[in-house]
Design a protein around this motif. Structure first.
Motif, short mmCIF file in Angstrom:
data_model
loop_
_atom_site.label_atom_id
_atom_site.label_comp_id
_atom_site.label_asym_id
_atom_site.label_seq_id
_atom_site.Cartn_x
_atom_site.Cartn_y
_atom_site.Cartn_z
N TRP A 174 21.86 36.66 44.80
CA TRP A 174 23.23 36.13 44.81
C TRP A 174 23.28 34.64 45.17
N PHE A 223 26.10 33.47 39.43
CA PHE A 223 26.20 34.16 38.14
C PHE A 223 25.22 33.60 37.10
N ASP A 279 22.37 41.02 41.82
CA ASP A 279 23.77 41.00 42.25
C ASP A 279 24.71 40.90 41.04
N ASP A 280 25.91 40.50 41.30
CA ASP A 280 26.99 40.38 40.33
C ASP A 280 26.56 39.53 39.12
N ARG A 331 40.92 37.41 43.90
CA ARG A 331 39.65 37.10 43.22
C ARG A 331 39.74 37.51 41.75
N LYS A 336 24.14 48.04 45.76
CA LYS A 336 25.07 47.34 46.65
C LYS A 336 26.46 47.69 46.14
N ASP A 378 30.24 47.07 46.27
CA ASP A 378 31.14 46.01 46.73
C ASP A 378 32.60 46.39 46.51
N ASN A 432 35.96 43.78 46.43
CA ASN A 432 36.34 42.41 46.74
C ASN A 432 37.82 42.11 46.80
N CYS A 490 29.35 46.86 51.04
CA CYS A 490 29.76 45.46 51.10
C CYS A 490 31.21 45.44 50.70
N GLY A 518 33.47 42.10 50.05
CA GLY A 518 33.79 40.69 50.25
C GLY A 518 33.21 40.25 51.58
N GLY A 519 31.92 40.54 51.77
CA GLY A 519 31.33 40.38 53.10
C GLY A 519 31.59 41.66 53.87
N TRP A 561 26.67 44.92 54.62
CA TRP A 561 26.60 43.47 54.53
C TRP A 561 27.69 42.93 55.45
N ASP A 571 29.82 37.27 54.22
CA ASP A 571 29.33 36.32 53.21
C ASP A 571 28.93 35.00 53.87
#
Ligand code: GLA
Length: 682
Positions: A289, A294, A319-320, A399, A433, A435, A437, A483, A485-486, A502, A505
């Motif tokens: 990440w 990206f 990751d994303d 987001r 992971k 997530d 967000n 996770c 967003g952190g 996680w 962030d």
């Protein structure tokens, strides 16, 4: 121990037990319930489980509207039952077939009580539950302090302590799809300013991944009434006859010896009873990440695999940004919801990547955000009705994304299937992971009936758990990181489906020292992912030392490291392996708080070995470091490790001396740190 006549059937009409006492003890903290002839339950001169409409004008634990509109409840003890570690006090309304069981599971080896409430009724029509707390605690002598863990995105778990004053103090969240962003779902009460090593301490945590509320009310009587549970705000629901509502567990830990002991007990409890595989050491992972965000393609990832293998990484986490074709996920504006591999970036697919990773001795992990969707996605085009939204309101993005309605079984099926499809197509994936967000701001469901809309927050979390549970059952070998967003999902509820979380962030090690300190009160190091990144441009050793005090990982572009830096990483990773089990399974002793001085330090001890971490973000004068948690009789060899030029011995010292007069540490420059390994000198 509980009084358990055990002669009355749990559903026994209005048969009442004529007086009794039940005590559930957790270290320095006892829940003592008494009732007399009338069956009205008391706890420490206050009500046992305060009900609205029963003469109680402070915060209630229960507010139910009965089938005929009666807004009051009047509970009386009808039975108690005790079996093994479980104690149940059964209550029934004096006039209605409305039953409430207070349930306690005492985990005496850790001085922990898990407590929850089960509600059911046989009234002719549904009952509206306006609020139903998991725990109601009456503390006599209101001279207590409350410590909370507050913050925001990338600034989680700041510790704030204050005396409890007259009136009511509420810690809560109304985020619905996760417990945390601004306030962690944990608190500590202490009978004076919070201390690591002394004083009565009660720590509480709600095992629930949605909105929560803890209220602390200093009553005119001088008692503190603490009510903990799902946030009742805008969350009422109908309970049908014969249906049971079980609140989430409230976890309470008590000690007469300060917050250090409470944390050590909570850590053992979380490893043993909450986390998945809490007895297995965690892999050292490289996450792309912060290395690429990206902007990556297959050749970049293959190059990172090489670097990862070179420095001794176990697991690569992609990751994303790996999915979406019509709407390629090249930033956070689109693509979420379209879980097909992006063929431009990754022409040979995910399974191919996992195989190449294996060739580099790397396990493979993948990022998902199954609950969310960008309006710019095929998923949104096909199922706009799956999105949580309210009629006549413009959609509010966070987001650039919206939340899928997990109260809807069709959406639950979609969320499970998207994970299942990817995992089956790439069977080498052994880590995900998970997530999340955003949080809810327009809690409306097109699935739930119009008159059941306030049930959404609870229905969502139950839907989420059913997807997570299915994933665990069908893919038991796949590890999960929570996770949001952190650190938005740091509750013991979601952790039951996960191996780790996680925390934030924010990965600048200077800030991480505080964040990790806060988390360490409730979350054991094994579950606290802690990554070396380039955030803040801090020295590599400092970044490593901070990350090595948790579950070590890296978010670094290995390709950009110099040969010297790579060598440092290689050695640091090998060094971490030497003491990983002390950190991940050991007992934590917080020695010097970052809130109190320029130097902070923590120590983990497992059996006769220990490892201590000392951090100086801004520079610190020379001062002795008085260790904690050592064996006074053992003479320890003290070795400073993770130094660029190899380990250095500081000599041999009796444990007693290390704890009383300590080790004399020289002045530390800003952004420096030390790791000391303590082993018995044979
Ligand atoms: C969240 C997570 C990050 C990262 C990004 C990806 O912010 O906390 O670690 O996964 O999403 O978009």
């Amino acid at each position: 121990m509980p009084d358990s006549p055990g002669t009355t059937a749990p559903n026994a009409g209005s048969l009442m037990i004529p007086g009794g006492t039940v005590e559930i003890i957790a270290g320095g903290f006892t829940l003592r319930y008494d009732w007399g002839e009338d069956g009205k339950i008391k706890q420490n001169s206050g009500p046992g489980y305060p009900q609205w409409g029963d003469g109680w004008v402070f915060e209630p634990a229960l507010f139910a509207v009965h089938f005929d509109g009666n807004t009051s409840t009047d509970l009386r003890v009808v039975n108690t039952h005790s079996e093994g570690q479980i104690t149940k006090i059964s209550l029934k309304d004096s006039a209605y077939t409305f039953y409430v069981d207070l349930v306690f599971q005492s985990i005496s080896e850790y001085n922990i009580i898990e407590t929850w409430v089960e509600i059911r009724h046989e009234e002719p029509k549904s009952v509206t539950i306006q609020s139903a707390a998991s725990a109601a605690i009456q503390i006599e002598n209101g001279d207590y302090y409350l410590t909370q863990f507050s913050g925001d995105w990338a600034n989680e778990a700041n510790m704030v302590s204050e005396p409890i004053r007259k009136g009511i103090k509420i810690l809560d969240s109304k985020l619905a799809v996760r417990a945390h962003q601004f306030c962690a779902p944990w608190f500590i009460l202490s009978d004076g300013p919070l201390s690591e090593d002394s004083g009565t301490v009660i720590a509480g945590s709600l095992a629930w991944s949605g909105s929560f509320r803890f209220s602390f009310e200093l009553l005119p009587s001088g008692n503190i009434s603490t009510i903990c549970g799902i946030n009742p705000f805008a969350s009422s629901f109908q309970l049908e006859p014969g249906e049971q509502f079980k609140t989430p567990k409230m976890v309470l830990a008590g000690s007469n010896s300060g917050s250090g002991e409470v944390s050590r007990n909570l850590h053992r409890y979380v490893r043993q009873s909450v986390l998945r595989d809490g007895d297995k050491p965690r892999s050292i992972l490289l996450n792309n990440w912060e290395a690429t965000f990206f902007s990556f393609d297959e050749s970049k990832l293959l190059s990172l695999f090489k670097g990862a293998q070179d420095i001794g990484i176990d697991l690569f986490l992609l990751d994303d940004g790996w999915f979406g074709n019509k709407y390629p996920r090249n930033d956070d504006t689109q693509g979420l919801g379209d879980w097909q591999t992006n063929t431009e970036k990754l022409p040979n697919g995910i399974n191919y990547l996992t195989e190449i990773a294996l060739d580099h001795s790397l396990r493979f992990g993948l990022w998902f955000e199954p609950e969310m969707v960008n309006p710019g996605s095929k998923l949104f085009e096909q199922h706009p009705d799956w999105v949580i939204q309210q009629p006549h309101r413009e959609l509010e993005l966070q987001r650039n994304q919206l939340t899928l309605d997990l109260s809807n079984p069709e959406v639950q099926e979609f969320a499970y299937t998207l994970l299942d499809d990817v995992l089956r197509a790439a069977p080498n994936i052994s880590y995900i992971k998970w997530d999340c967000n955003r949080y809810l701001t327009q809690p409306g469901s097109q699935y739930l009936p119009q008159d059941r809309q306030t049930y959404l927050p609870i229905a969502y979390t139950n839907g989420l758990y059913s997807v997570m549970e299915r994933l665990n059952i069908e893919h038991p070998a796949v590890e999960v990181m929570m996770c949001s967003g952190g650190g938005g999902r740091v509750d013991y509820g979601s952790l039951e489906f996960a191996h780790e979380l996680w925390p934030s962030d924010m990965t600048d090690p200077v800030r991480r020292i505080y964040i990790q300190w806060g988390f360490s009160h409730f979350i054991p190091a094994i579950a606290s992912a802690s990554h070396v990144t380039s955030w803040g441009g801090r020295p590599l050793k400092f970044a490593f030392d901070v990350a090595m005090s948790g579950r070590l990982g890296l978010d670094l572009d290995i390709d950009k490291l110099s040969a010297e830096e790579r060598e440092f990483c290689r050695r640091a990773i090998a060094t971490y392996r030497n003491f990983r089990e002390i950190v991940q399974f050991g007992d934590l002793y917080r020695i010097e708080s970052p809130y109190d001085g320029p130097r902070s330090s923590v120590l983990y001890r497992k059996d006769t070995q220990a490892v201590a971490f000392v951090f100086s973000p801004d520079g610190a004068p020379s001062a002795n470091l008085c260790f904690k948690g050592l064996e006074p009789e053992i003479t320890y060899q003290v070795i400073e490790t993770n130094l660029p030029d190899g380990d250095t011995s500081w000599g041999k010292f009796p444990g007693q001396q290390l704890m009383s007069s300590g080790l004399s540490l020289p002045k530390m420059q800003a952004l420096t740190s030390s790791i000391f390994l303590l082993t018995p000198n044979n």
